[in-house]
Design a protein around this motif. Structure first.
Motif, PDB file in Angstrom:
ATOM      1  N   TYR A  44      -9.354  21.991  11.923  1.00 58.13           N
ATOM      2  CA  TYR A  44      -9.206  22.372  13.306  1.00 58.13           C
ATOM      3  C   TYR A  44      -8.153  21.951  13.862  1.00 58.13           C
ATOM      4  CZ  TYR A  44     -13.970  23.849  13.086  1.00 58.13           C
ATOM      5  OH  TYR A  44     -15.400  24.626  12.780  1.00 58.13           O
ATOM      6  N   CYS A  53      -9.367  29.685  17.379  1.00 58.13           N
ATOM      7  CA  CYS A  53     -10.313  28.702  17.522  1.00 58.13           C
ATOM      8  C   CYS A  53     -11.773  29.286  17.698  1.00 58.13           C
ATOM      9  CB  CYS A  53      -9.878  27.546  18.666  1.00 58.13           C
ATOM     10  SG  CYS A  53     -10.924  26.310  18.708  1.00 58.13           S
ATOM     11  N   TRP A  60     -12.071  25.207  22.297  1.00 58.01           N
ATOM     12  CA  TRP A  60     -10.769  24.962  22.886  1.00 58.01           C
ATOM     13  C   TRP A  60     -10.830  24.131  23.825  1.00 58.01           C
ATOM     14  CZ3 TRP A  60      -6.429  26.270  20.798  1.00 58.01           C
ATOM     15  CH2 TRP A  60      -5.202  26.120  21.400  1.00 58.01           C
ATOM     16  N   CYS A  67      -7.981  22.559  19.148  1.00 60.41           N
ATOM     17  CA  CYS A  67      -9.296  22.898  18.890  1.00 60.41           C
ATOM     18  C   CYS A  67      -9.854  21.907  18.096  1.00 60.41           C
ATOM     19  CB  CYS A  67      -8.885  24.146  17.989  1.00 60.41           C
ATOM     20  SG  CYS A  67     -10.447  25.192  17.339  1.00 60.41           S
TER      21      CYS A  67
END
Length: 71
Positions: A44, A53, A60, A67
């Motif tokens: 991420y 994301c 987000w 993210c």
């Protein structure tokens, strides 16, 4: 000219060889595949757009634009 028995034996050997190759390929691919229940294959921290994301199921954060995994 080949007899019918020789042709049958060659067909059976060909099918057996194809089955063995298929089993080996399946075993290799399934042992390298990520588990379906966890998301450790998604990094991420490298995602830098909100659309991506959200597509991978992350959260987000607008202010720093990062993210993170949903908890």
């Amino acid at each position: 000219m080949q007899s019918a028995i020789v042709q049958m034996i060659l067909i059976v050997v060909g099918i057996a060889a194809a089955a063995i190759v298929s089993i080996i390929v399946y075993a290799q691919l399934s042992s390298n595949a990520p588990a379906a229940t966890n998301d450790d294959n998604i990094d991420y921290s490298r995602i830098n757009t909100q659309t991506l994301c959200e597509a991978v199921g992350g959260n987000w954060t607008t202010s720093p634009g990062t993210c993170a995994a949903k908890s």
